[in-house]
Design a protein around this motif. Structure first.
Motif, PDB file in Angstrom:
ATOM      1  N   ILE A  44      -2.554 -28.612   5.789  1.00  0.00           N
ATOM      2  CA  ILE A  44      -2.386 -28.482   7.234  1.00  0.00           C
ATOM      3  C   ILE A  44      -1.582 -29.659   7.772  1.00  0.00           C
ATOM      4  O   ILE A  44      -1.772 -30.801   7.360  1.00  0.00           O
ATOM      5  CB  ILE A  44      -3.752 -28.427   7.933  1.00  0.00           C
ATOM      6  N   LYS A  45      -0.669 -29.357   8.684  1.00  0.00           N
ATOM      7  CA  LYS A  45       0.096 -30.420   9.330  1.00  0.00           C
ATOM      8  C   LYS A  45      -0.855 -31.378  10.026  1.00  0.00           C
ATOM      9  O   LYS A  45      -1.868 -30.964  10.604  1.00  0.00           O
ATOM     10  CB  LYS A  45       1.077 -29.827  10.337  1.00  0.00           C
ATOM     11  N   THR A 121       1.403 -24.090  11.407  1.00  0.00           N
ATOM     12  CA  THR A 121       0.351 -25.099  11.242  1.00  0.00           C
ATOM     13  C   THR A 121       0.234 -25.583   9.804  1.00  0.00           C
ATOM     14  O   THR A 121      -0.490 -26.534   9.534  1.00  0.00           O
ATOM     15  CB  THR A 121      -1.007 -24.529  11.681  1.00  0.00           C
ATOM     16  N   ILE A 122       0.922 -24.908   8.867  1.00  0.00           N
ATOM     17  CA  ILE A 122       0.845 -25.262   7.455  1.00  0.00           C
ATOM     18  C   ILE A 122       2.061 -26.076   7.054  1.00  0.00           C
ATOM     19  O   ILE A 122       3.201 -25.624   7.189  1.00  0.00           O
ATOM     20  CB  ILE A 122       0.734 -24.004   6.569  1.00  0.00           C
ATOM     21  N   ASP A 123       1.810 -27.282   6.568  1.00  0.00           N
ATOM     22  CA  ASP A 123       2.902 -28.158   6.153  1.00  0.00           C
ATOM     23  C   ASP A 123       3.521 -27.683   4.838  1.00  0.00           C
ATOM     24  O   ASP A 123       4.741 -27.638   4.688  1.00  0.00           O
ATOM     25  CB  ASP A 123       2.385 -29.588   6.018  1.00  0.00           C
ATOM     26  N   SER A 124       2.669 -27.308   3.884  1.00  0.00           N
ATOM     27  CA  SER A 124       3.141 -26.829   2.584  1.00  0.00           C
ATOM     28  C   SER A 124       1.988 -26.168   1.853  1.00  0.00           C
ATOM     29  O   SER A 124       0.827 -26.298   2.251  1.00  0.00           O
ATOM     30  CB  SER A 124       3.703 -27.983   1.741  1.00  0.00           C
ATOM     31  N   THR A 125       2.308 -25.435   0.801  1.00  0.00           N
ATOM     32  CA  THR A 125       1.278 -24.832  -0.045  1.00  0.00           C
ATOM     33  C   THR A 125       1.382 -25.411  -1.453  1.00  0.00           C
ATOM     34  O   THR A 125       2.465 -25.802  -1.901  1.00  0.00           O
ATOM     35  CB  THR A 125       1.412 -23.296  -0.109  1.00  0.00           C
ATOM     36  N   VAL A 126       0.257 -25.472  -2.119  1.00  0.00           N
ATOM     37  CA  VAL A 126       0.190 -26.055  -3.454  1.00  0.00           C
ATOM     38  C   VAL A 126      -0.439 -25.046  -4.407  1.00  0.00           C
ATOM     39  O   VAL A 126      -1.520 -24.511  -4.117  1.00  0.00           O
ATOM     40  CB  VAL A 126      -0.660 -27.352  -3.452  1.00  0.00           C
ATOM     41  N   GLU A 127       0.246 -24.762  -5.508  1.00  0.00           N
ATOM     42  CA  GLU A 127      -0.353 -23.978  -6.580  1.00  0.00           C
ATOM     43  C   GLU A 127      -1.253 -24.930  -7.358  1.00  0.00           C
ATOM     44  O   GLU A 127      -0.770 -25.847  -8.025  1.00  0.00           O
ATOM     45  CB  GLU A 127       0.720 -23.376  -7.489  1.00  0.00           C
TER      46      GLU A 127
END
Length: 339
Positions: A44-45, A121-127
Motif C-alpha cells: 500500500i502507498k 492505493t497500491i504502490d506495487s505487487t510482490v509475487e
C-alpha cells in the motif's frame, strides 16, 4: 476452559508459488482446505496506509535470517519441535500482531482485499514465491500472519495450534530455518513440522514409496520417494506447467472465431482463460477416450455473463504437458523415466 483436542486445533499450510492453501481441524481426513489464497502481496502507498485499507504491516524490518547458527532445526523436517510459549508481555499490537501499521516499513494487503483495492492505493505487487522459492521473506511473514488471523481466525497472542508446513521439495535447509523462525516469532506457533510436498503426497495415498508428479503453476516436478525418503538427486523438473496450459488455452480460444467474437474487443482476456482452466472443464484426455467434436460447444459462466467455448479446444490445451510445442521442453514421460 476445556482444552481443544490436538486434531481440532491442528493447522496445515501448503505453500505454493501461485496459490497457498490452509486448513484447521484434521479430525476429518477427507476435509478439503478451507483457505485458498493467491501467493501475492500488494504494498500500500504510504499515504494510503492509514485510510481504512485492511493491511498487514511488516513489524520487523530486519531480514528474516537466523541470528545464531546453533538454532538449526534439522529435526523440524521430520518431527514435532516444541518451544516455549512466546513472551506474554507482548500485546496484541506487538511484534506478532497482524494489524499494526508500522510507519517504517511496507504495509501489505492480500487476497480479496488486494483484488478489490483501488489501483491508485497500491504502490506495487510482490509475487511472494516464484518457481518454488521465496522472493520476499518479509512479505511471506505478513502473508502467514494474514492467513492465521484473518482467514483461520486464530489470535496470535493465544495461539495453541500445532502447525504443519508443506513446502516445495527444492527448498534448502536455510529456507526451512527461515520459515521456522517466522513460525515461532511472528505467528507464535508452539509446535511446528516442516515436510516436503512429495513426501506428504505419498503418505496421503497410503504409500511410502512411489513417484510423485506435481504439476504446479511455474514448474512440473517429478520426485521419487523411497521408504519415506525423498531422492533429491533424482528429481526432474520442467517449465511446462500450469502457466503453460493457461497460455496455450488462451491461444486456442483466441484462434476460435466463435469464442473471440463474444468479447467486445475480440480479444480473450487472460482472466477468462485462467477461470476456464481452473473450472475443471479443461482436462487431459485419457488414452482411448473419444475425440471431442470441433463443432460441440461448452457453456461457461464468467463475470456474470454466459459464454460458449469449443470442447475440442478444452481437450487440446492440456496436451502441452505431454507434447510441448517448444522443442527444448522436456516431455512429461521423459521426466518420469529420468526420475
Amino acid at each position: 476452559m476445556v482444552a481443544m483436542h490436538r486434531e481440532e486445533s491442528f493447522v496445515i499450510i501448503e505453500l505454493g508459488s501461485y496459490m497457498t492453501k490452509a486448513m484447521q481441524d484434521v479430525t476429518d481426513v477427507n476435509k478439503l482446505p478451507t483457505v485458498s489464497i493467491r501467493s501475492r502481496a500488494g504494498i500500500i502507498k504510504h499515504e494510503e496506509a492509514t485510510e481504512g485499507i485492511p493491511a498487514v504491516s511488516n513489524d520487523n524490518q530486519t531480514p528474516v535470517e537466523l541470528k545464531d547458527a546453533s538454532t538449526s532445526i534439522d529435526s523440524a523436517t521430520r518431527e514435532l519441535v516444541e518451544v516455549p510459549q512466546a513472551d506474554e508481555s507482548k500485546t496484541e499490537t506487538g511484534l506478532t500482531s497482524d494489524s499494526e501499521q508500522d510507519s517504517n516499513g511496507p504495509n501489505y494487503v492480500f487476497g480479496s482485499a488486494l483484488e478489490d483495492a483501488d489501483a491508485n492505493t497500491i504502490d506495487s505487487t510482490v509475487e511472494i514465491m516464484t518457481n518454488g522459492f521465496v522472493n520476499d521473506w518479509d512479505a511471506l511473514s505478513a502473508f502467514l500472519r494474514h492467513i492465521v488471523t484473518k482467514e483461520l481466525g486464530i489470535r496470535i497472542s493465544d495461539n495453541t495450534s500445532a502447525f504443519l508446513f508443506s513446502i516445495p521439495v527444492q527448498w534448502p535447509k536455510s529456507d526451512m530455518e527461515n520459515l521456522a523462525q517466522i513460525a515461532f516469532e511472528d505467528i507464535n506457533a508452539p509446535t511446528i513440522m516442516i515436510m516436503e510436498q512429495p513426501l506428504l503426497a505419498a503418505y496421503g495415498n497410503g504409500g511410502v514409496t512411489g513417484i510423485v508428479i506435481d504439476m504446479g503453476h511455474d514448474t512440473t516436478t517429478v520426485t521419487p520417494v523411497v521408504d519415506s525418503a525423498v531422492q533429491n538427486s533424482s528429481i526432474a523438473q520442467t517449465a511446462v506447467s500450469g502457466a503453460a496450459v493457461t497460455t496455450r488455452l488462451r491461444e486456442l480460444l483466441q484462434a476460435d472465431t466463435k469464442t473471440r467474437e463474444q468479447f467486445d474487443d475480440a480479444s480473450v482476456p487472460l482472466a477468462f482463460a485462467v477461470a476456464l482452466k481452473e473450472s475443471g472443464l479443461c482436462a487431459i484426455q485419457l488414452p482411448g477416450s473419444d475425440a471431442a467434436d470441433s463443432s460441440e460447444r461448452q457453456s461457461f459462466e464468467f463475470g456474470g455473463k454466459s459464454y460458449t467455448v469449443s470442447k475440442d479446444v478444452l481437450a487440446r490445451a492440456p496436451d502441452i504437458l505431454v507434447q510441448p510445442t517448444q522443442a527444448s521442453a522436456s516431455v512429461l514421460t521423459a521426466l518420469v523415466r529420468q526420475a
